[in-house]
Design a protein around this motif. Structure first.
Motif, PDB file in Angstrom:
ATOM      1  N   TYR A   1       0.844  -1.131  -0.176  1.00 39.44           N
ATOM      2  CA  TYR A   1      -0.026   0.111  -0.105  1.00 39.44           C
ATOM      3  C   TYR A   1       1.045   1.286   0.030  1.00 39.44           C
ATOM      4  O   TYR A   1       0.610   2.380  -0.567  1.00 39.44           O
ATOM      5  CB  TYR A   1      -0.866   0.020   1.141  1.00 39.44           C
ATOM      6  N   ARG A   2       1.896   1.148   0.731  1.00 40.23           N
ATOM      7  CA  ARG A   2       2.986   2.471   0.741  1.00 40.23           C
ATOM      8  C   ARG A   2       3.457   2.659  -0.395  1.00 40.23           C
ATOM      9  O   ARG A   2       3.480   3.753  -1.068  1.00 40.23           O
ATOM     10  CB  ARG A   2       4.015   2.308   1.830  1.00 40.23           C
ATOM     11  N   GLN A   3       3.796   1.336  -1.324  1.00 41.96           N
ATOM     12  CA  GLN A   3       4.549   1.771  -2.508  1.00 41.96           C
ATOM     13  C   GLN A   3       3.470   2.319  -3.644  1.00 41.96           C
ATOM     14  O   GLN A   3       3.917   2.957  -4.474  1.00 41.96           O
ATOM     15  CB  GLN A   3       5.145   0.374  -3.008  1.00 41.96           C
ATOM     16  N   GLU A   4       2.194   1.799  -3.437  1.00 42.98           N
ATOM     17  CA  GLU A   4       1.161   2.214  -4.589  1.00 42.98           C
ATOM     18  C   GLU A   4       0.918   3.652  -4.228  1.00 42.98           C
ATOM     19  O   GLU A   4       0.660   4.427  -5.134  1.00 42.98           O
ATOM     20  CB  GLU A   4      -0.014   1.431  -4.189  1.00 42.98           C
ATOM     21  N   PHE A   5       0.868   4.068  -2.780  1.00 44.32           N
ATOM     22  CA  PHE A   5       0.513   5.599  -2.755  1.00 44.32           C
ATOM     23  C   PHE A   5       1.528   6.430  -3.019  1.00 44.32           C
ATOM     24  O   PHE A   5       1.375   7.432  -3.769  1.00 44.32           O
ATOM     25  CB  PHE A   5       0.334   5.746  -1.153  1.00 44.32           C
ATOM     26  N   ASN A   6       2.957   6.216  -2.846  1.00 39.06           N
ATOM     27  CA  ASN A   6       4.080   6.731  -3.191  1.00 39.06           C
ATOM     28  C   ASN A   6       4.020   6.976  -4.895  1.00 39.06           C
ATOM     29  O   ASN A   6       4.527   8.081  -5.218  1.00 39.06           O
ATOM     30  CB  ASN A   6       5.177   6.215  -2.916  1.00 39.06           C
ATOM     31  N   LYS A   7       3.776   5.817  -5.560  1.00 34.93           N
ATOM     32  CA  LYS A   7       3.512   5.752  -6.946  1.00 34.93           C
ATOM     33  C   LYS A   7       2.586   6.629  -7.548  1.00 34.93           C
ATOM     34  O   LYS A   7       2.925   7.447  -8.307  1.00 34.93           O
ATOM     35  CB  LYS A   7       3.449   4.372  -7.444  1.00 34.93           C
ATOM     36  N   ILE A   8       1.364   6.441  -6.968  1.00 32.59           N
ATOM     37  CA  ILE A   8       0.322   7.688  -7.486  1.00 32.59           C
ATOM     38  C   ILE A   8       0.679   8.991  -7.276  1.00 32.59           C
ATOM     39  O   ILE A   8       0.566   9.726  -8.129  1.00 32.59           O
ATOM     40  CB  ILE A   8      -0.970   7.013  -6.723  1.00 32.59           C
ATOM     41  N   TYR A   9       1.130   9.308  -5.905  1.00 31.76           N
ATOM     42  CA  TYR A   9       1.528  10.477  -5.467  1.00 31.76           C
ATOM     43  C   TYR A   9       2.483  11.126  -6.433  1.00 31.76           C
ATOM     44  O   TYR A   9       2.679  12.299  -6.851  1.00 31.76           O
ATOM     45  CB  TYR A   9       2.033  10.749  -4.090  1.00 31.76           C
ATOM     46  N   ALA A  10       3.642  10.570  -6.859  1.00 31.09           N
ATOM     47  CA  ALA A  10       4.720  10.660  -7.816  1.00 31.09           C
ATOM     48  C   ALA A  10       4.269  11.120  -8.992  1.00 31.09           C
ATOM     49  O   ALA A  10       4.607  11.969  -9.899  1.00 31.09           O
ATOM     50  CB  ALA A  10       5.976   9.654  -7.740  1.00 31.09           C
ATOM     51  N   ASN A  11       3.301  10.092  -9.565  1.00 31.08           N
ATOM     52  CA  ASN A  11       2.955  10.375 -10.877  1.00 31.08           C
ATOM     53  C   ASN A  11       2.052  11.476 -10.957  1.00 31.08           C
ATOM     54  O   ASN A  11       2.272  12.425 -12.150  1.00 31.08           O
ATOM     55  CB  ASN A  11       1.990   9.210 -11.419  1.00 31.08           C
ATOM     56  N   HIS A  12       1.418  11.918 -10.040  1.00 31.03           N
ATOM     57  CA  HIS A  12       0.729  13.167  -9.887  1.00 31.03           C
ATOM     58  C   HIS A  12       1.351  14.388  -9.864  1.00 31.03           C
ATOM     59  O   HIS A  12       1.151  15.489 -10.673  1.00 31.03           O
ATOM     60  CB  HIS A  12      -0.689  12.884  -8.708  1.00 31.03           C
ATOM     61  N   THR A  13       2.277  14.123  -9.085  1.00 32.77           N
ATOM     62  CA  THR A  13       3.360  15.297  -9.115  1.00 32.77           C
ATOM     63  C   THR A  13       4.017  15.464 -10.392  1.00 32.77           C
ATOM     64  O   THR A  13       4.168  16.721 -10.898  1.00 32.77           O
ATOM     65  CB  THR A  13       4.365  15.180  -7.870  1.00 32.77           C
ATOM     66  N   MET A  14       4.468  14.641 -10.994  1.00 37.69           N
ATOM     67  CA  MET A  14       5.046  14.644 -12.523  1.00 37.69           C
ATOM     68  C   MET A  14       4.032  15.401 -13.383  1.00 37.69           C
ATOM     69  O   MET A  14       4.485  16.361 -14.206  1.00 37.69           O
ATOM     70  CB  MET A  14       5.492  13.299 -12.755  1.00 37.69           C
ATOM     71  N   ARG A  15       2.683  14.968 -13.482  1.00 40.47           N
ATOM     72  CA  ARG A  15       1.876  15.635 -14.520  1.00 40.47           C
ATOM     73  C   ARG A  15       1.838  17.050 -14.181  1.00 40.47           C
ATOM     74  O   ARG A  15       1.642  17.790 -15.052  1.00 40.47           O
ATOM     75  CB  ARG A  15       0.483  14.700 -14.307  1.00 40.47           C
ATOM     76  N   ILE A  16       1.553  17.278 -13.006  1.00 37.35           N
ATOM     77  CA  ILE A  16       1.213  18.595 -12.507  1.00 37.35           C
ATOM     78  C   ILE A  16       2.440  19.641 -12.927  1.00 37.35           C
ATOM     79  O   ILE A  16       2.162  20.563 -13.589  1.00 37.35           O
ATOM     80  CB  ILE A  16       1.041  18.778 -10.928  1.00 37.35           C
ATOM     81  N   GLU A  17       3.633  19.016 -12.718  1.00 39.12           N
ATOM     82  CA  GLU A  17       4.716  19.843 -13.088  1.00 39.12           C
ATOM     83  C   GLU A  17       5.108  19.885 -14.489  1.00 39.12           C
ATOM     84  O   GLU A  17       5.326  21.067 -15.344  1.00 39.12           O
ATOM     85  CB  GLU A  17       6.133  19.300 -12.229  1.00 39.12           C
ATOM     86  N   ARG A  18       4.638  18.772 -15.205  1.00 44.59           N
ATOM     87  CA  ARG A  18       4.949  18.917 -16.530  1.00 44.59           C
ATOM     88  C   ARG A  18       3.763  19.911 -17.210  1.00 44.59           C
ATOM     89  O   ARG A  18       4.225  20.615 -18.059  1.00 44.59           O
ATOM     90  CB  ARG A  18       4.686  17.631 -17.208  1.00 44.59           C
ATOM     91  N   GLU A  19       2.546  19.954 -16.649  1.00 47.80           N
ATOM     92  CA  GLU A  19       1.707  20.778 -17.160  1.00 47.80           C
ATOM     93  C   GLU A  19       1.982  22.449 -16.745  1.00 47.80           C
ATOM     94  O   GLU A  19       1.955  23.140 -17.778  1.00 47.80           O
ATOM     95  CB  GLU A  19       0.316  20.544 -16.755  1.00 47.80           C
ATOM     96  N   GLU A  20       2.558  22.516 -15.775  1.00 46.13           N
ATOM     97  CA  GLU A  20       3.055  23.682 -15.471  1.00 46.13           C
ATOM     98  C   GLU A  20       4.304  24.388 -16.458  1.00 46.13           C
ATOM     99  O   GLU A  20       4.206  25.516 -16.893  1.00 46.13           O
ATOM    100  CB  GLU A  20       3.405  23.803 -14.053  1.00 46.13           C
TER     101      GLU A  20
END
Length: 239
Positions: free
Chosen positions: A108-127
């Motif tokens: 669960y921790r790995q899945e949470f970190n993965k989702i959070y990292a992917n979300h952060t990557m998308r937001i930064e890329r869009e910005e």
């Protein structure tokens, strides 16, 4: 002992219930993380400034609140696992169950970190993409150079965070391997003790047999002496 078993069962039920809740939360968390970037793209492409400003902010707020909630639930699950590990073990099945709960928590921790990292990557890329578009449309060299520097700094920060996440995953894998190695050593020690005990049983049986044989022999000798004395007494009496 009965109280320890009942406490273990209560903690195990709480852990299972919490695991199911975390699983559902992670599904929603993944959908929000994937949909927030899509909603922001659609709202920006529609041409309405109010939609493009409010929809991503609303998605970020929901994402952040759900992220904090899942982190609290993961910490609570970790506390339950530690409480179960502190109780006296009731057998190999309990140890296996506890190890399974730990593996679920780690997943669960790995899945949470993965989702959070992917979300952060998308937001930064869009910005970054929006920043580069504004710089190109403005045509100002200073703004363009500034946006490039910001782009490089954000990319550098993203690479640094990704490197930290990889290091964290490596550390988790190393800790898991050490735990498995320690459990393997513990099982080996238990097996050695069982072998020692099983090897001692034939020696104990042989010693008991020798004692019984000696007791029989002593009984026979004592009976012979008593019989001989009785015969002498009878002969003395009749003579």
């Amino acid at each position: 002992m009965q109280m320890a078993v009942s406490s273990y069962d209560v903690l195990r039920k709480q852990a299972r219930t919490l695991e199911n809740e975390i699983d559902l939360k992670l599904v929603a968390f993944s959908k929000i993380g994937a949909g927030s970037s899509i909603s922001s793209n659609n709202s920006s492409g529609s041409g309405g400034n109010s939609n493009s400003d409010t929809s991503p902010l609303l998605g970020e707020h929901v994402f952040d609140s759900l992220s904090a909630e899942i982190e609290q639930m993961l910490d609570k699950l970790s506390t339950l696992n530690e409480s179960m590990s502190e109780l006296p073990a009731t057998g190999s099945a309990a140890m296996h169950t506890l190890q399974r709960h730990r593996e679920i928590l780690q997943g669960y921790r790995q899945e949470f970190n993965k989702i959070y990292a992917n979300h952060t990557m998308r937001i930064e890329r869009e910005e970054l993409l929006r920043g580069s578009g504004l710089a190109t449309s403005s045509g100002s060299p200073s703004i363009s150079g500034l946006s490039r520097r910001e782009m490089y700094m954000k990319e550098s920060g993203h690479l640094h965070s990704a490197s930290n996440m990889v290091n964290d995953q490596i550390n988790i894998a190393i800790e898991t391997r050490e735990n498995l190695h320690a459990q393997r050593q513990a099982f080996k020690r238990l097996q050695t003790r069982f072998n020692d005990i099983s090897n001692r049983f034939p020696l104990i049986n042989s010693l008991i047999q020798r004692i019984n044989i000696k007791k029989r022999r002593d009984s026979l000798i004592l009976g012979a002496v008593i019989g001989f004395c009785v015969i002498l007494l009878l002969l003395y009496a009749f003579n």
